[in-house]
Write a protein that holds these residues in place. Structure first.
Motif, PDB file in Angstrom:
ATOM      1  N   CYS A  85      -6.138  -0.930  10.334  1.00 14.43           N
ATOM      2  CA  CYS A  85      -6.682  -1.322   9.826  1.00 14.43           C
ATOM      3  C   CYS A  85      -5.460  -3.222   9.213  1.00 14.43           C
TER       4      CYS A  85
ATOM      5  N   CYS B 149      -2.598  -0.148   7.218  1.00 12.96           N
ATOM      6  CA  CYS B 149      -2.332   0.772   7.493  1.00 12.96           C
ATOM      7  C   CYS B 149      -2.303   0.673   9.047  1.00 12.96           C
TER       8      CYS B 149
ATOM      9  N   CYS C 131      -9.418  -0.893   5.998  1.00  9.51           N
ATOM     10  CA  CYS C 131     -10.045   0.005   6.383  1.00  9.51           C
ATOM     11  C   CYS C 131     -10.874   1.404   5.193  1.00  9.51           C
TER      12      CYS C 131
ATOM     13  N   CYS D  10      -7.365   2.367   3.468  1.00 11.56           N
ATOM     14  CA  CYS D  10      -6.774   1.640   2.595  1.00 11.56           C
ATOM     15  C   CYS D  10      -7.445   1.331   1.366  1.00 11.56           C
TER      16      CYS D  10
HETATM   17 ZN   LIG Z   1      -5.958   0.742   6.822  1.00  8.16          ZN
END
Ligand SMILES: [Zn+2]
Ligand SMILES: [Fe+3]
Ligand SMILES: [Mg+2]
Ligand SMILES: [Zn+2]
Lengths: 338, 779
Positions: free
Chosen positions: B137, B134, B112, B115
């Protein structure tokens, strides 16, 4: 339901017929605790004193009667002698029942019996009994020969199909596919100008030499359905996994070429002078040497081994293609590649 | 007093669902608790009906982005019979395993933005850390062993959280709260680089070192998310040819990974839909047309006008491209042809011996192998070529079919697919979970992978029993054998399904149709008459099908070898015509095509004899075999070294033709069945060749007459039956020219042209079709 050609083709359909219509209807199928009909081995054994008698029987029809490398006389003798031999028994005698079409050439019959005699002589086997029947022209195709083989071995020394153990090496006594491929191309008139011919021969010479080494665990003659069918039967009956090395399996160049052109797998067609053996791994090389000394065993090779105690799969490994499952052949190949 | 027990099914685990609920409930000031229950979520609220309804309304609106709610049920339970926290709060409590629902964990998703920012921020503690993830993702399906989706049921359990990560993981307000695969450099997986002798290479930054080696022209095997890639440079023929030789893939096109969309646009043409797919969180490989500026080595995707491209999806890939100026790398699955990708470190090192020059491995175990997905747009409509990573195990919702009572919701079905592009489907509670790409089950390791993947899918869907096992009708497929074995094991019915019927059922479901007439054009599908079908006009209402028209049945001398060497097919087809008989055919073949026969003149003769004697001859109506024959007639392709090679090359060869040549389709009838005369098509093509017409135009005309011929038959059939929807399915419909020509004709005749949208035109969706049909049959 009626009998179709697939009922004699050696596949699943035939298996079903044998178990449902034949085995289920027979009650006494073995003698004195010997190997009986239910084992569907190459032959049966009848224990008598210190020995066991081995008995086997085979019906032979072949088209044409004379083909490159042999004829119906040779194949009728060798087929039965070999079924006795691959039980581990010394073949002693055969019987010979012939059903012949009215109008059959006596000259041809003469040739056929001489050929049978020559084949028996190679293995020092006698023809001890026989029967001759004649049928009307349209009731039979040329001739049918039924031979019964009798052999002997020491008690408990019979070699079943089902004896493969983890670690055993698999030996084939020579190139595969010769009989089936040569017969097919000869019969269909493909005219591949070749020295392609049937390998039909008695195998007792090789078996005797191999038995002396003492490491044989399982043995079978890869006739109908070829190498593929024989190794699958041994694997299933022994309840093991076998891995074959594609590159190690001897195939004559001519056979390979015909196989390329007809799309027929040489591993799936009949052999009439070969033996497939399972041998304890520490005696494999020695056994191979012994077989190679026989005139029919010069191309013998170790082609694989038992890799697992489960599953009943035969795997075959090619250098570039990984491992695939080598399935028992069915009668007609059906395209499966997209 | 009563309390509300709310059960939520869908993609509700591993997506930050519980913290979202926590935040909503706290804002509303409600009391109760939430927990993962088996593979669903249970929310207990100690509140009255109005508050519960308000909560549900807000939840539907504010659920986490990658979650998906399939159903919410509310039961009212007597308070005395239920545990709830006594202190007037809302809590997240321990998971429980005791409920079997129909939810599923999400697929693996691309990194994502949050991140990505972290790994690019030199001050962040996850700077350049390749396993950063995270709640929004990263890995899910590829690391899970069982449900509920908690860290201890994934391979991340091997990496106990460090203090800092633990703090994030336990704080409901952090985006890593219960992010089961979270980690950092201190506590998470790490990379190691090995040479081909399995010796570790000593370096502080194995990834940077590996990229350097790549840029020197080396071949790198890199373990990634769902498997291992073989990687090398794109502009240099030398390493590519080396890789081809080592993999024994002489011609198969390699896919590439590019750093970003802008870069991908420098070497390909990208439509807006294609761009959207490239950038989607699923990050599939998208088949794109090579652009005018395409300058990659010829050996990368030889003789094709398109190339498979994907963009970086894991932090590992993003960081890899930080270390290089290359626009893209070849990223191809590391496997022996047809076998599963390698996922175990030991196996990668030993089985890829002699294939990779270097090996970049990490120590996170891959539980569920998952190949990259592949999609292609034709006529601006998406079809999956392979639906795998990023999509599996998200199920298809069969609600439409349940509503119309086509299928029964309560049946558990397992469908095993065909043989080469196998997926399996597990159908349960009205959801069809189609597996990741399994591969060619003819290969033993793939056959084992299939069984293992079934086991894992049963675990994560909590499926104990089956009501039926569905499989292909082909008697020799290993999946058919396995179906029989499993039928015995689960003591249930085995239902063989005709191949193209399965294709058609998926197409109907994908378009929410009850019935349709469809064209099934592909390579091979076992037909009820024992011959091989693949150019069919059929009708289906899912439950049943009718075969209404087809291509001419043609002989396949030697069976599958006529697929491998299509010149045998050409010989067989031409031998049916009056124009090419005996010696004339022989001399035509031996003067123009003899190099395509393995055994030259001898084989030309033997094929003719084989056709006459019918020794080992199959019968087929396959469209693939006709396209192959056109390709070989035009000297485009003489040997199939990968699936679809000859017809793919035909499409590329014809690409850009102006279309001024035309071949008229001819029809006849066999046993009352209308037939498109494919012999006449090949005869016409041979005439055009001998008239020295432009070969590109002949290729285009050949594709067109096949498409139009099929389309005409389909339109005739549909109008006779009074059906307005005409579909197109089967691998042939990955061909854009054929799809467009078919669509054009069908629509010009006033019919609705129906395509795959969210499923595979090819065999990847056959198991799904089998499952639908089987469940409708025992309905
Ligand atoms: Zn992420
Ligand atoms: Fe198909
Ligand atoms: Mg025998
Ligand atoms: Zn950490």
């Amino acid at each position: 339901m009626k009998i179709g050609m697939s009922h004699g083709a050696g596949g699943e359909v035939m298996g079903k017929l044998i178990s449902e219509t034949i085995l289920n209807n027979l009650s006494k199928k073995s003698v004195n605790g010997g190997i009986g009909l239910d084992a569907l081995d190459d032959g049966a054994t009848i224990p008598l004193g210190d020995h066991e008698i081995v008995v086997t029987t085979d019906g032979h029809t072949i088209n044409p009667l004379f083909f490159p490398g042999g004829d119906i006389g040779r194949i009728s003798a060798a087929g039965t002698i070999n079924d006795v031999a691959v039980m581990g028994a010394k073949p002693l005698a055969i019987t010979n029942a012939m059903i012949i079409k009215e109008g059959f050439s006596i000259e041809d019959l003469d040739k056929i019996i001489k050929s049978m005699d020559k084949t028996c002589a190679e293995a020092d086997v006698a023809v001890v009994a026989g029967d001759t029947k004649v049928m009307e022209q349209d009731k039979i195709d040329e001739m049918v020969v039924v031979t019964t083989g009798i052999g002997i071995l020491e008690k408990g020394k019979a070699i079943p199909d089902s004896g493969l153990n983890l670690g055993d090496k698999i030996i084939i006594t020579g190139s595969v596919g010769d009989h089936g491929m040569s017969l097919m191309s000869f019969r269909e008139g493909f005219g591949f100008e070749t020295d392609l011919k049937s390998d039909v021969a008695p195998v007792w010479g090789m078996v005797e030499k191999a038995l002396e080494i003492g490491g044989i665990t399982a043995m079978k003659d890869p006739t109908r359905g070829g190498l593929t069918n024989a190794i699958n039967e041994m694997t299933t009956k022994s309840n093991v996994n076998v891995l074959l090395q594609d590159e190690a399996i001897p195939v004559k160049q001519q056979v390979k070429a015909v196989s390329d052109m007809l799309g027929i797998d040489p591993y799936e067609v009949a052999n009439e002078g070969k033996v497939l053996l399972g041998v304890k791994s520490d005696l494999a090389e020695e056994t191979l040497d012994a077989i190679s000394k026989d005139k029919y065993g010069k191309d013998a090779a170790i082609i694989g081994e038992v890799i697992d105690n489960k599953n009943n799969h035969v795997l075959i490994e090619t250098a570039v293609g990984g491992q695939r499952i080598l399935e028992s052949p069915i009668a007609d190949p059906v395209p499966r590649v997209c | 007093m009563k309390i509300a027990k709310i059960l939520v099914q869908g993609i509700v685990q591993g997506v930050g669902f519980r913290p979202s609920v926590y935040r909503i409930v706290n804002a509303l000031g409600l009391k109760g608790y939430i927990r993962n229950l088996g593979n669903i979520v249970e929310i207990i609220l100690f509140e009255d009906e109005k508050q519960v309804n308000d909560f549900i309304a807000i939840l539907k609106e504010k659920k986490p982005a990658i979650s998906k709610i399939n159903s919410i049920t509310v039961q009212w339970i007597d308070e005395s019979r239920y545990f709830y926290p006594k202190n007037d709060t809302f809590e997240i409590v321990e998971s429980s395993t005791d409920f079997s629902g129909a939810s599923v964990i999400p697929p693996d998703l691309a990194i994502c933005d949050n991140c990505l920012e972290e790994i690019n921020d030199s001050k962040n503690r996850r700077y350049k850390y390749p396993f950063t993830t995270c709640i929004d993702c990263g890995i899910r399906f590829t690391v899970i062993e069982n449900v509920p989706y908690d860290r201890d049921k994934t391979s991340m359990d091997d990496f106990p959280l460090c203090q800092k990560c633990e703090k994030e993981y336990t704080n409901p307000l952090d985006r890593r709260y219960h992010a089961e695969s979270t980690c950092c450099e201190t506590c998470g997986p790490s990379l190691k680089l090995y040479n081909h002798k399995e010796n570790e290479i000593n370096t502080i930054n194995p990834l940077e070192k590996a990229v350097k080696l790549l840029d020197e022209g080396k071949i790198l095997a890199m373990k990634g998310i769902g498997g291992t890639h073989l990687i090398t440079k794109v502009r240099d023929n030398k390493p590519i040819k080396k890789l081809r030789k080592r993999l024994n893939r002489p011609n198969q096109p390699f896919a590439v990974m590019s750093r970003n969309l802008e870069t991908a646009k420098t070497f390909t043409e990208v439509s807006s839909k294609e761009a959207k797919s490239l950038l989607s969180k699923e990050r599939p490989i998208v088949i794109l047309k090579k652009s005018k500026n395409y300058d990659f080595a010829e050996s990368l995707a030889p003789e094709l006008h398109n190339i498979g491209v994907m963009l970086c999806y894991s932090p590992l890939h993003h960081i890899m491209f930080d270390y290089t100026d290359e626009p893209a790398y070849i990223m191809t699955s590391a496997n022996i042809s047809g076998e599963p990708m390698m996922i175990k470190n030991k196996e990668i090192l030993s089985s890829l011996y002699g294939i990779g020059d270097y090996y970049l491995l990490h120590n996170r175990r891959i539980i569920n192998r998952c190949d990259d997905s592949v999609i292609r747009y034709r006529a601006n409509e998406l079809s999956f070529i392979r639906r795998s990573r990023g999509y599996t195990p998200e199920p298809y919702d069969l609600n439409d079919l349940i509503k119309t009572k086509k299928i029964n919701k309560d049946l558990n079905i397992l469908a095993l697919g065909p043989e080469i592009d196998v997926t399996f489907t597990l159908q349960k509670q009205g959801l069809a979970y189609v597996s990741q790409h399994i591969g060619n089950t003819n290969k033993f390791k793939t056959y084992e992978f299939l069984q293992e993947a079934i086991k894992n899918m049963r675990n994560i869907t909590k499926t104990e029993n089956f009501d039926a096992i569905a499989c292909d009708m082909h008697p020799q497929f290993f999946t058919s054998h396995l179906a029989n074995e499993m039928g015995e094991k689960f003591n249930c019915e085995v239902i063989p399904i005709q191949h193209h019927h399965a294709h058609g059922a998926v197409l109907a479901m994908d378009n929410s149709l009850d019935e349709l007439v469809f064209i099934a054009a592909d390579g091979v599908g076992y037909g009820e008459d024992g011959s091989t079908w693949g150019g069919e006009i059929m009708y289906t209402n899912i439950n049943n099908y009718e075969r209404l028209a087809s291509l001419s049945p043609q002989k396949m001398p030697g069976g599958d070898i006529s697929t491998k060497y299509p010149v045998r097919m050409l010989e067989s087809i031409l031998s049916n015509s009056e124009t090419y008989q005996g010696e004339e055919l022989e001399s035509l073949l031996s003067s123009n095509y003899s190099h395509y026969f393995q055994h030259r003149e001898t084989e030309i003769k033997s094929v003719l004899k084989q056709i006459n004697s019918n020794l080992n001859v199959g019968i087929t109506t396959s469209t693939g075999r006709i396209l192959d024959s056109i390709a070989v007639a035009l000297n485009i392709c003489g040997e199939r070294t990968y699936e679809g090679e000859c017809s793919m090359k035909l499409e590329s060869f014809a690409y850009g033709a102006n279309g001024d040549l035309k071949i008229e389709p001819q029809f006849k009838k066999i046993n009352g069945r209308p037939i498109l005369d494919t012999t006449q098509i090949l005869v016409d093509i041979m005439k055009l060749i001998s008239n020295k017409e432009n070969k590109k135009e002949i290729a285009a005309a050949g594709q067109k007459v096949v498409s139009e011929g099929l389309a005409i038959l389909a339109v005739d059939t549909a109008s006779k039956m009074g059906i307005n929807n005409i579909g197109a399915t089967g691998g042939v419909f990955y061909n854009e020219a054929i799809t467009l020509a078919t669509k054009k004709y069908v629509e010009s005749e006033g019919f609705n042209f129906v395509q795959h949208k969210n499923s595979c035109a090819g065999d990847g969706s056959v198991s799904l079709g089998q499952s639908l049909i089987a469940s409708s049959k025992i309905n």
